[in-house]
Design an enzyme around this catalytic site. Structure first.
Site, PDB file in Angstrom:
ATOM      1  CB  VAL B  15      -0.961  -0.005   1.205  1.00  0.00           C
ATOM      2  CG1 VAL B  15      -1.832   1.240   1.182  1.00  0.00           C
ATOM      3  CG2 VAL B  15      -1.816  -1.257   1.191  1.00  0.00           C
ATOM      4  CE  LYS B 107      -7.163  -3.581   7.426  1.00  0.00           C
ATOM      5  NZ  LYS B 107      -6.878  -4.155   6.112  1.00  0.00           N
ATOM      6  CB  VAL B 134     -13.641  -0.119   5.916  1.00  0.00           C
ATOM      7  CG1 VAL B 134     -14.894  -0.954   5.691  1.00  0.00           C
ATOM      8  CG2 VAL B 134     -13.382   0.068   7.405  1.00  0.00           C
ATOM      9  N   GLY B 136     -11.000  -1.705   1.097  1.00  0.00           N
ATOM     10  CA  GLY B 136     -10.020  -1.286   0.094  1.00  0.00           C
ATOM     11  C   GLY B 136     -10.381  -0.029  -0.660  1.00  0.00           C
ATOM     12  CB  ILE B 138     -15.470   0.297  -1.623  1.00  0.00           C
ATOM     13  CG1 ILE B 138     -15.325  -0.967  -2.464  1.00  0.00           C
ATOM     14  CG2 ILE B 138     -16.898   0.811  -1.650  1.00  0.00           C
ATOM     15  CD1 ILE B 138     -16.198  -2.128  -1.979  1.00  0.00           C
ATOM     16  CE  LYS B 207     -10.762  -5.146   5.923  1.00  0.00           C
ATOM     17  NZ  LYS B 207     -10.607  -6.124   4.824  1.00  0.00           N
TER      18      LYS B 207
END
Lengths: 428, 428
Positions: B15, B107, B134, B136, B138, B207
């Site tokens: 990430v 998270k 939470v 990814g 979205i 999440k």
């Protein structure tokens, strides 16, 4: 404690009434979330005496929305009248001139006058929010403008007219023809006063123009949206598409290519098992593709009192929280005037035509396609009750220009009755 | 021109590397959208010499993330190390103490320490954003906190662990057993170092706790999430569910009822033709239901470099634009400590058990269910290769408590081998 945020609401139809109900019902919750009391000070609508199922007696009543927009006790002008010209435009301009922020559900107004209105608002540090204008309750403007701000957007697609999707899915589910369902939709109150706004794709085209502006940093440009309605889709098309594993949707697609900005709102074939293909009834869906996020799909009710009011109140809460952002995601003066790309990237097409009963008719059709450089993936002629034989063709990937050449040539022959139906098969 | 916004990024795994790439690649676009230049001033990771496919030479390097968090030339501390304790927590606390805003994808940290961290941040006017924590890519935190702020949320559901959904959909598609696919997921690198975080539902439970906090205005409370993993789901369960028109998903559900806050992360049966039922592979989906908006469904990639980095950069853009909001949607000090509702509202259940070959065994099972007040909708005993006969039961709506009584009573009998599998059938 912060000062209350005072709303003036113009338009008390379904959406306006829904907004009043939420503001009254959730006053404490909204204050907890935003840190400010949200109050309605004044409202305006055509008929003051109509029973709207909610008490309006504590609000000042203005008969003229322009007067409402200018009131000193209004911080946010909430425009829920609709229409791209007339009162909605006048009152919105008046509100901006008087130094108010504007929240609106008016897709037509913004698709056509959005650039001028945004420049005017931003010149004086005010904002226009319009979540409710696109895809009803789905927070798609926010997702695109804010949540996906780190992406170069590559494509935006959407089914954004619930009435059209209702008609198309009922055609397949119940085997009813377009005309019968169009009439039924009218009886059920699903159609705009001018039904062409729905079935002609205009309403959905307005929405697409707004999404495209945010996605690609371009001035909203409804004029250059290629529009095609669902009026010519027949039960035959629905069934033939289903046989091949597709569904027909009134699909909006916006994409920026080397040839310019592509904006299309037209019936397309999409795979039946894709999220878009599975979408039934009046529900809306927007698909956003970006270089980092890959693909996001948002689904929800595209209309109705509660969902649309939810979007309006979401915008109001943003303003109450001090979230202020350029109308189209970047300062309006920095939006580019994109060249329209009149045709999309190459795609396979679905063609249906009625062949007259003449020797060599099918051969002529095949030859015309070949001459235009359109190659055939599948072709099928099938029996029918009348004299004309329906022919179904699926092409390999071709440009729309080549296809149009073939369609023009069909016009010159004497073997085809009426206009062929040509539908793009969209990769989703 | 506004001052540049300076980032310190701790953690350069998938990430972190993705975030660096976006910030470099889209520098001009992000500036156009947010009005500020976004710059990375310093980074920190365990291994300074690893090739990450992106040049880091223009950034200061800190070996200690706490030192990074305190740097004077850092405005936002971007925490992408992970883990609820240790460096991630220390550095986040140091950043807040030093007056920085925090953007994190962590998270576990927020599900366990979110309340304390949010109070600390808000006491000094700073914010913690965690869109990437939470689902990814979205933008679900934004949708729930901002877009749907006008709603009393009634239920939040989600499939939020891509690895579990990958295993469950491959079981059905390829007829492979859980163990084989668990091993394959490990080989493909889809599993956390501690795989129980994935298949035990813990990661997804973190999440869910975050979504529940925003949805219901409650303190995040991971401890009270009812957790159940997918380890006991067999191919039999998958096939039996499919026969009845269902799919099995590791589904999180949060709901506020009169009996308290319900938070469950457990395998459930959902209708195969619902959006949740149709979700295949590693994709995530969150369903949000509110009193005004009805139902919104958000779908997208739940992990991966690009999508997760997209969410992190979205948060950074918010801060660059001056959008500042309480961590959980309202001031942390106003969040309620919700009573946990240990069991959900009544629902039908799917039961599978292995009956020993004894006379009257099936009658005994039926009697136990009847005594517990659980009524049977369908029951089926079917042939199998070994001596134990599998029995499948679908109950009518029942409380979990009544079902647990029956399960306890089964334990006392001598007619059932092993533990029955009991899965809730969720109305979606």
């Amino acid at each position: 404690m912060a000062q209350p945020l005072r709303l003036g609401i113009a338009g008390l139809g379904t959406v306006g009434t829904g907004v009043v109900k939420i503001i009254r019902r959730q006053a404490d919750l909204l204050e907890k979330r935003t840190g400010r009391r949200i109050e309605i000070t004044a409202v305006s609508a055509r008929d003051a005496n109509k029973d709207r199922g909610v008490s309006l007696s504590s609000y000042a009543w203005e008969t003229d929305p322009v007067a409402l927009a200018k009131r000193e006790d209004v911080d946010i002008f909430v425009e829920l009248m609709g229409g791209s010209e007339g009162s909605a435009k006048d009152a919105t301009e008046a509100a901006l001139a008087a130094g108010k922020d504007v929240v609106t559900a008016n897709k037509a107004l913004l698709a056509i006058h959005g650039q001028a209105l945004a420049e005017r608002a931003e010149a004086s540090g005010h904002v226009i929010r319009f979540e409710a204008a696109v895809a009803g309750g789905i927070p798609v403007i926010k997702a695109l403008t804010e949540g996906l701000a780190g992406n170069q957007i590559t494509r935006v697609m959407g089914v954004m007219n619930g009435t059209c999707n209702y008609i198309l899915t009922r055609m397949e589910a119940d085997g009813l023809g377009y005309n019968a369902l169009f009439e039924e939709a009218g009886r059920l109150g699903y159609l705009e006063a001018d039904p062409n706004l729905d079935v002609g794709g205009i309403d959905a085209g307005h929405k697409l123009a707004l999404l495209a502006s945010i996605a690609f940093g371009t001035k909203p440009n409804f004029e250059d949206v290629v529009l095609e309605g669902i009026q010519r889709i027949s039960l035959d098309d629905i069934h033939q598409a289903a046989d091949m594993g597709f569904r027909i949707k009134l699909l909006g697609v916006a994409r920026r290519t080397a040839r310019g900005l592509e904006q299309r709102m037209q019936p397309c074939l999409v795979p039946a098992h894709s999220p878009l293909g599975q979408l039934e009834g009046g529900t809306n869906m927007v698909v956003i593709e970006g270089d980092a996020v890959e693909q996001i799909v948002l689904r929800g009710p595209g209309a109705g009192e509660g969902p649309t009011a939810s979007a309006v109140v979401g915008d109001i809460c943003d303003l109450a929280r001090g979230l202020r952002i350029s109308t189209f995601g970047q300062p309006a003066t920095t939006l580019e005037a994109a060249q329209p790309a009149r045709t999309g990237l190459p795609a396979p097409y679905y063609l249906r035509m009625a062949l007259l009963d003449k020797p060599g008719a099918l051969a002529k059709v095949a030859a015309i396609l070949g001459d235009a450089g359109v190659s055939i993936d599948r072709m099928r002629q099938y029996g029918h009750s009348d004299a004309k034989a329906p022919v179904l063709i699926v092409t390999h990937k071709t440009t729309r220009a080549a296809l149009d050449d073939a369609l023009d040539a069909f016009d010159q022959t004497d073997v085809i009755a009426g206009q062929p139906v040509a539908l793009r098969i969209e990769e989703v």
